[in-house]
Design an enzyme around this catalytic site. Structure first.
Site, PDB file in Angstrom:
ATOM      1  N   ARG A  46       0.853  -1.202   0.000  1.00 53.28           N
ATOM      2  CA  ARG A  46       0.000   0.000   0.000  1.00 53.28           C
ATOM      3  C   ARG A  46       0.882   1.242   0.000  1.00 53.28           C
ATOM      4  O   ARG A  46       0.573   2.239  -0.658  1.00 53.28           O
ATOM      5  CB  ARG A  46      -0.948   0.020   1.213  1.00 53.28           C
ATOM      6  N   TYR A 103     -17.505  15.689 -16.036  1.00 52.28           N
ATOM      7  CA  TYR A 103     -17.756  14.286 -15.742  1.00 52.28           C
ATOM      8  C   TYR A 103     -18.759  14.198 -14.593  1.00 52.28           C
ATOM      9  O   TYR A 103     -18.567  14.831 -13.537  1.00 52.28           O
ATOM     10  CB  TYR A 103     -16.431  13.612 -15.359  1.00 52.28           C
ATOM     11  N   ASP A 175      -8.604  18.315 -14.972  1.00 48.05           N
ATOM     12  CA  ASP A 175      -8.861  16.932 -15.361  1.00 48.05           C
ATOM     13  C   ASP A 175      -8.431  16.807 -16.830  1.00 48.05           C
ATOM     14  O   ASP A 175      -9.080  17.331 -17.731  1.00 48.05           O
ATOM     15  CB  ASP A 175     -10.352  16.618 -15.184  1.00 48.05           C
ATOM     16  N   LYS A 200      -9.011   5.527 -19.281  1.00 46.19           N
ATOM     17  CA  LYS A 200      -9.377   5.975 -20.626  1.00 46.19           C
ATOM     18  C   LYS A 200      -8.176   5.889 -21.573  1.00 46.19           C
ATOM     19  O   LYS A 200      -7.672   4.805 -21.808  1.00 46.19           O
ATOM     20  CB  LYS A 200      -9.979   7.387 -20.535  1.00 46.19           C
TER      21      LYS A 200
END
Ligand SMILES: *Cc1c(COP(=O)(O)O)cnc(C)c1O
Length: 381
Positions: A46, A103, A175, A200
């Protein structure tokens, strides 16, 4: 190094022990220590994982963050996980300025999660410089820009937005999912943070979900690293590896996405059953001049309104054979969707609501003639 070279080599030196040319998938949760507290840079996955680290080095290079400047990238479990990490920077009483075309999940996060914790938000049409200037408040800590926007492919002037945000001591987040670092460099234009849904174009093959935050500001990079470990939304090593593999071909894929999308936009512009086409590469796009200045190409996304209304939009989206009816974007295969019923269903009734005759295309890498024939038969269905 130049973009194409960094995409293949940054953070991706051959593995020291075996000489493996590609970064291995370090599928391990923990790492053996030489003595208590003495380790080789990795303790627990992590906190640090070598596959994820390679991806982070590559992402920082692609967004133009020079090595050893203190800036960098963190890779997250999804684009929304990256947004959530930014949310941890905010306190009750802070205000976030959002775009009115964005978005849907970003809007949902601020309106339905952070609002309950006392973070105020408002939306404004950021394509209008005057409106943006007057919408920033003294409590505004964050200005959130998406450009090109989803689904209308409008542009926001990043340099101007940075000036406006910084005048109030607010940070500018861009973004950059639609443009990718191949077409647009928000940090160079003054942004403080770049956010990606690597699901994407960066991944590029519709086979993984991921996200990233990239910043040139050392104090923010350090905070993001702390938050990623403290809150824990990390990508697994296989997902990090898939994005890293996708990035290697980003430059050539984007060239073809742009070329195919330009042909699709021109085809739709001349089509009798299409009432309006949205693509920044069209010379009559209201912000074509800004697009030419701010972007190195116009991207692979095209939206249009069906002349026959909502029914016609649904019919077209249900009649394509190559364009797959699915949410998401940026993969090698072409996708079609109706935002009002799909990606933007969660913003119905808000300032971000989109018309139900709108169709959004993610133009893929198939042969352009096959794509145009498919759209033509669907538009006549
Ligand atoms: C998909 C997307 C997101 C969210 O990313 P996930 O990987 O789906 O969590 C954020 N912004 C934009 C522009 C997107 O297209």
């Amino acid at each position: 190094m130049r973009f194409e070279t960094d995409a293949i080599h940054a953070g991706q030196e051959p593995e020291a022990t075996t000489g493996a040319v590609t970064v291995p998938i370090y599928a391990t949760s923990t790492f053996v220590q030489d003595a208590p507290g003495r380790h080789r840079g990795y303790e627990y996955s992590r906190t640090h994982n070598p596959t994820r680290h390679a991806l982070e080095v590559a992402l920082a290079a692609l967004e133009g963050v020079a090595p050893n400047t203190g800036g960098g990238a963190v890779a997250t479990a999804s684009g929304m996980a990256a947004t959530a990490l930014i949310g941890y920077l905010l306190k009750p009483g802070d205000h976030v300025l959002l775009p009115n075309d964005a978005y849907g999940g970003t809007f949902r996060f601020f309106a339905r999660v952070l609002a309950d914790q006392g973070v105020a938000w408002s939306v404004v049409d950021m394509t209008d410089r005057r409106l943006l200037e007057t919408a920033v408040r003294s409590e505004t800590r964050l200005v959130w820009v998406e450009t090109p926007t989803n689904p209308f492919l409008r542009l926001v002037d990043i340099e101007h937005a940075a000036t406006v945000a910084h005048a109030q001591d607010a940070s500018l987040v861009v973004d950059n999912t639609f443009a990718t670092p191949y077409l647009q460099h928000p940090l160079a234009a003054g942004a403080d943070v770049v956010l990606h849904s690597t699901t994407k174009y960066l991944g590029g093959h519709s086979d993984t979900v991921g996200g990233a935050l990239v910043t040139g500001r050392p104090e923010l990079d350090e905070r993001f690293r702390f938050l990623l470990n403290a809150a824990g939304p990390v990508p697994g090593p296989f997902d990090a590896w898939l994005v890293l593999r996708g990035i290697k071909t980003l430059a050539v894929r984007m060239e073809r996405h742009c070329a195919n999308a330009a042909r699709v936009a021109a085809f739709l512009s001349d089509h009798p059953v299409v009432s309006e086409v949205f693509y920044p590469g069209l010379s009559r796009h209201s912000q074509h001049e800004l697009a030419t200045r701010q972007m190195a190409g116009f991207g692979g996304m095209v939206s249009f309104r069906a002349a026959g209304g909502a029914g016609a939009a649904q019919r077209v989206a249900s009649s394509t054979r190559l364009f797959l009816l699915a949410e998401s974007l940026g993969g090698v295969e072409s996708l079609i969707e109706v935002p009002a019923a799909m990606t933007h269903a969660s913003v119905r009734g808000t300032a971000l609501e989109v018309p139900d005759d709108l169709v959004r295309l993610s133009v893929g890498l198939e042969h352009i003639d096959d794509l145009l024939e498919d759209l033509d038969q669907a538009l006549h269905a």
